[in-house]
Design a protein around this motif. Structure first.
Motif, PDB file in Angstrom:
ATOM      1  N   SER A  67       0.838  -1.196   0.000  1.00 17.10           N
ATOM      2  CA  SER A  67       0.000   0.000   0.000  1.00 17.10           C
ATOM      3  C   SER A  67       0.870   1.241   0.000  1.00 17.10           C
ATOM      4  CB  SER A  67      -0.899   0.012   1.242  1.00 17.10           C
ATOM      5  OG  SER A  67      -1.606   1.226   1.340  1.00 17.10           O
ATOM      6  N   PHE A  68       0.518   2.181  -0.887  1.00 17.99           N
ATOM      7  CA  PHE A  68       1.242   3.444  -0.927  1.00 17.99           C
ATOM      8  C   PHE A  68       0.496   4.525  -0.149  1.00 17.99           C
ATOM      9  CE2 PHE A  68       2.688   1.449  -4.974  1.00 17.99           C
ATOM     10  CZ  PHE A  68       3.980   1.231  -4.553  1.00 17.99           C
ATOM     11  N   ASP A  69      -0.580   4.134   0.528  1.00 18.42           N
ATOM     12  CA  ASP A  69      -1.350   5.101   1.300  1.00 18.42           C
ATOM     13  C   ASP A  69      -0.956   5.078   2.766  1.00 18.42           C
ATOM     14  OD1 ASP A  69      -2.807   5.828  -0.961  1.00 18.42           O
ATOM     15  OD2 ASP A  69      -4.211   4.166  -0.698  1.00 18.42           O
ATOM     16  N   ALA A  70       0.047   4.264   3.106  1.00 17.15           N
ATOM     17  CA  ALA A  70       0.490   4.184   4.493  1.00 17.15           C
ATOM     18  C   ALA A  70       1.093   5.516   4.922  1.00 17.15           C
ATOM     19  CB  ALA A  70       1.526   3.070   4.647  1.00 17.15           C
ATOM     20  N   PRO A  71       0.897   5.908   6.180  1.00 21.39           N
ATOM     21  CA  PRO A  71       1.443   7.183   6.646  1.00 21.39           C
ATOM     22  C   PRO A  71       2.975   7.174   6.638  1.00 21.39           C
ATOM     23  CG  PRO A  71       0.612   5.897   8.494  1.00 21.39           C
ATOM     24  CD  PRO A  71       0.183   5.186   7.244  1.00 21.39           C
ATOM     25  N   LEU A  72       3.543   8.367   6.594  1.00 17.98           N
ATOM     26  CA  LEU A  72       4.994   8.512   6.632  1.00 17.98           C
ATOM     27  C   LEU A  72       5.526   7.933   7.941  1.00 17.98           C
ATOM     28  CD1 LEU A  72       7.439   9.855   5.159  1.00 17.98           C
ATOM     29  CD2 LEU A  72       6.981  11.870   6.561  1.00 17.98           C
ATOM     30  N   THR A  73       6.599   7.155   7.853  1.00 17.52           N
ATOM     31  CA  THR A  73       7.175   6.494   9.025  1.00 17.52           C
ATOM     32  C   THR A  73       8.574   7.017   9.279  1.00 17.52           C
ATOM     33  OG1 THR A  73       5.929   4.472   8.520  1.00 17.52           O
ATOM     34  CG2 THR A  73       7.781   4.272  10.057  1.00 17.52           C
ATOM     35  N   ASP A  74       8.831   7.495  10.504  1.00 17.75           N
ATOM     36  CA  ASP A  74      10.196   7.901  10.828  1.00 17.75           C
ATOM     37  C   ASP A  74      10.984   6.668  11.237  1.00 17.75           C
ATOM     38  OD1 ASP A  74      10.504   7.762  13.958  1.00 17.75           O
ATOM     39  OD2 ASP A  74       8.540   8.653  13.599  1.00 17.75           O
ATOM     40  N   LEU A  75      12.305   6.762  11.179  1.00 19.62           N
ATOM     41  CA  LEU A  75      13.158   5.598  11.384  1.00 19.62           C
ATOM     42  C   LEU A  75      13.122   5.076  12.811  1.00 19.62           C
ATOM     43  CD1 LEU A  75      16.204   6.628   9.165  1.00 19.62           C
ATOM     44  CD2 LEU A  75      14.421   4.961   8.646  1.00 19.62           C
ATOM     45  N   ARG A  76      12.880   5.947  13.777  1.00 23.80           N
ATOM     46  CA  ARG A  76      12.793   5.473  15.161  1.00 23.80           C
ATOM     47  C   ARG A  76      11.561   4.584  15.335  1.00 23.80           C
ATOM     48  NH1 ARG A  76      15.470   6.524  19.534  1.00 23.80           N
ATOM     49  NH2 ARG A  76      16.551   8.266  18.531  1.00 23.80           N
ATOM     50  N   THR A  77      10.448   4.974  14.717  1.00 24.29           N
ATOM     51  CA  THR A  77       9.248   4.139  14.767  1.00 24.29           C
ATOM     52  C   THR A  77       9.474   2.834  14.025  1.00 24.29           C
ATOM     53  OG1 THR A  77       7.825   6.104  14.875  1.00 24.29           O
ATOM     54  CG2 THR A  77       6.790   4.046  14.201  1.00 24.29           C
ATOM     55  N   LEU A  78      10.180   2.929  12.889  1.00 24.50           N
ATOM     56  CA  LEU A  78      10.452   1.749  12.082  1.00 24.50           C
ATOM     57  C   LEU A  78      11.304   0.738  12.836  1.00 24.50           C
ATOM     58  CD1 LEU A  78      10.246   0.316   9.364  1.00 24.50           C
ATOM     59  CD2 LEU A  78      12.199   1.657   8.572  1.00 24.50           C
ATOM     60  N   GLN A  79      12.117   1.216  13.775  1.00 28.02           N
ATOM     61  CA  GLN A  79      13.002   0.340  14.543  1.00 28.02           C
ATOM     62  C   GLN A  79      12.232  -0.762  15.271  1.00 28.02           C
ATOM     63  OE1 GLN A  79      14.982   2.251  17.848  1.00 28.02           O
ATOM     64  NE2 GLN A  79      16.751   0.901  17.725  1.00 28.02           N
ATOM     65  N   SER A  80      11.000  -0.469  15.706  1.00 29.71           N
ATOM     66  CA  SER A  80      10.219  -1.444  16.469  1.00 29.71           C
ATOM     67  C   SER A  80       9.023  -1.976  15.697  1.00 29.71           C
ATOM     68  CB  SER A  80       9.740  -0.805  17.782  1.00 29.71           C
ATOM     69  OG  SER A  80       8.996   0.374  17.527  1.00 29.71           O
ATOM     70  N   LYS A  81       8.916  -1.649  14.432  1.00 28.28           N
ATOM     71  CA  LYS A  81       7.782  -2.084  13.620  1.00 28.28           C
ATOM     72  C   LYS A  81       7.956  -3.553  13.230  1.00 28.28           C
ATOM     73  CE  LYS A  81       4.991  -0.161   9.840  1.00 28.28           C
ATOM     74  NZ  LYS A  81       3.879   0.270  10.702  1.00 28.28           N
ATOM     75  N   ALA A  82       6.858  -4.303  13.225  1.00 27.22           N
ATOM     76  CA  ALA A  82       6.917  -5.712  12.845  1.00 27.22           C
ATOM     77  C   ALA A  82       7.346  -5.850  11.388  1.00 27.22           C
ATOM     78  CB  ALA A  82       5.549  -6.367  13.056  1.00 27.22           C
ATOM     79  N   LEU A  83       8.210  -6.828  11.132  1.00 30.54           N
ATOM     80  CA  LEU A  83       8.747  -7.055   9.792  1.00 30.54           C
ATOM     81  C   LEU A  83       8.202  -8.356   9.213  1.00 30.54           C
ATOM     82  CD1 LEU A  83      12.502  -6.077  10.307  1.00 30.54           C
ATOM     83  CD2 LEU A  83      10.613  -4.646   9.523  1.00 30.54           C
TER      84      LEU A  83
END
Length: 410
Positions: A67-83
């Protein structure tokens, strides 16, 4: 059907959904002969409603679909995001690598380029570009432009996180969005000199990180094991902290980087990387061309009981200090000069625990055989993983002590 049917997060039951791969994700399509029921009277519906009301509406969901409608993600948030996950990023190109062409396993000719993106969270991550996006001229990536990247597939790699721009994604330079303006302001007002925390584990020429070949886990154990090495390299994984960087020798300032030739080697897309003269001339290529700074530093690393001086090359050095070679060069040539650079380096001492990959091999120096010990990789310690490993070691030690006590008592 009217929009109101789908409002209020209803539970739906779909029968006859064809699921296919699309844009490196999975998407479904309800077939014409399929059935959709809204709020059906099934036991599963009640369980789903209870989960949604209790916690489901607020949890971070892992999407199987691109999906290209996902909100902008900063790298600190991405650090704990499920992969794995697909995100949109906005950041500064902190550094970039030359293009690399190769043949895939299925015989396709591919070209890629790795860029390191940093944002105002003080973190960075490697994103791989492919095809025409990778083939853009180096000057497009120079001078740290702000980029907006949509459709970045993020996966775990080499105990870190790395991104890959999907074919259906987009790459925009110098966007004018509020997020891009904030990133540009952060970089201009000090972000360019900030110590970045890397989410990705970059590896130089040797490829992926190698597993330890020795059981040594402390600096003292590594020293003892290194005395027994042969011409076959031994690999050690050691947890420690940076204690000191050699900035002077015999009263003279010690350079922390050198300028390396970036022209491709003959018959290869890989850069030469040989040291160039002050005028930019490369003796290996017999010409003056593009050059970029590469780090080569001597570091003293310490653990709870010992310390050791190790030569630390470019990729590992950047992660130990948290600065790219370009940032180090800019600091030295900036307002603070050499004193400012050394002050920034001192601020790194004992700041964060590091997991080092150390390579030891028997080499010959002026006809004398001795161990050559270098730091080939460094990464921040994953505290949870390290803590569990320490607990496991403590349990094993207590079990041995208990067994020894029982044997002695008998």
């Amino acid at each position: 059907q009217e929009d109101k049917v789908f409002e209020g997060n209803p539970v739906i039951c779909l029968k006859g959904v064809a699921v296919r791969e699309w844009n490196s994700g999975r998407s479904g399509s309800l077939m014409e002969a399929g059935v959709m029921q809204v709020q059906p009277k099934l036991p599963e519906v009640q369980r789903l409603q209870q989960w949604w009301a209790k916690s489901g509406s607020s949890v971070s969901l892992t999407s199987l679909s691109m999906s290209f409608d996902a909100p902008l993600t900063d790298l600190r948030t991405l650090q704990s995001k499920a992969l794995p996950c697909t995100v949109e990023l906005c950041g500064v190109v902190a550094s970039f690598r030359p293009t690399h062409s190769f043949t895939s396993r299925d015989g396709k000719e591919l070209t890629k380029r790795e860029i390191t993106v940093a944002d105002a969270s003080g973190m960075s991550m490697v994103v791989t570009l492919w095809g025409d996006r990778a083939k853009q001229e180096d000057k497009v990536f120079e001078n740290h432009p702000v980029v907006s990247i949509k459709g970045v597939l993020v996966k775990e790699w080499n105990s870190g996180r790395s991104g890959s721009l999907l074919e259906a994604g987009s790459l925009s330079f110098q966007p004018t969005t509020p997020a891009a303006q904030q990133v540009q302001q952060w970089w201009s007002e000090g972000g360019s000199k900030q110590r970045l925390t890397a989410l990705s584990q970059e590896m130089g020429g040797g490829g992926a990180a190698r597993a330890a070949t020795s059981g040594a886990s402390t600096i003292a154990e590594m020293r003892m094991a290194a005395e027994q090495v042969s011409s076959q390299p031994e690999i050690f994984n050691i947890t420690c902290r940076l204690a000191q960087v050699q900035t002077s020798k015999q009263g003279q300032s010690q350079p922390l980087y050198y300028m390396a030739c970036q022209e491709p080697r003959p018959g290869s897309n890989l850069p030469c990387q040989k040291r160039v003269a002050e005028d930019g001339f490369c003796a290996a290529c017999n010409r003056a061309g593009k050059a970029a700074p590469r780090m080569n530093i001597r570091c003293r690393f310490s653990d709870f009981a010992d310390s050791a001086w190790l030569t630390t090359f470019h990729e590992a050095a950047q992660k130990v200090l948290g600065y790219t070679a370009e940032q180090v060069k800019e600091m030295e040539s900036g307002e603070g000069g050499r004193d400012g650079l050394e002050a920034a380096v001192r601020r790194c001492y004992f700041s964060e625990p590091l997991q080092l990959t150390i390579r030891a091999k028997l080499d010959s120096y002026n006809g004398e055989q001795r161990a050559n010990i270098t730091c080939s990789d460094a990464r921040p310690v994953q505290r949870g993983v390290h803590g569990r490993s320490m607990l496991s070691s403590i349990k094993e030690m207590l079990a041995r002590q208990a067994e020894s006590a029982q044997t002695g008592g008998a």
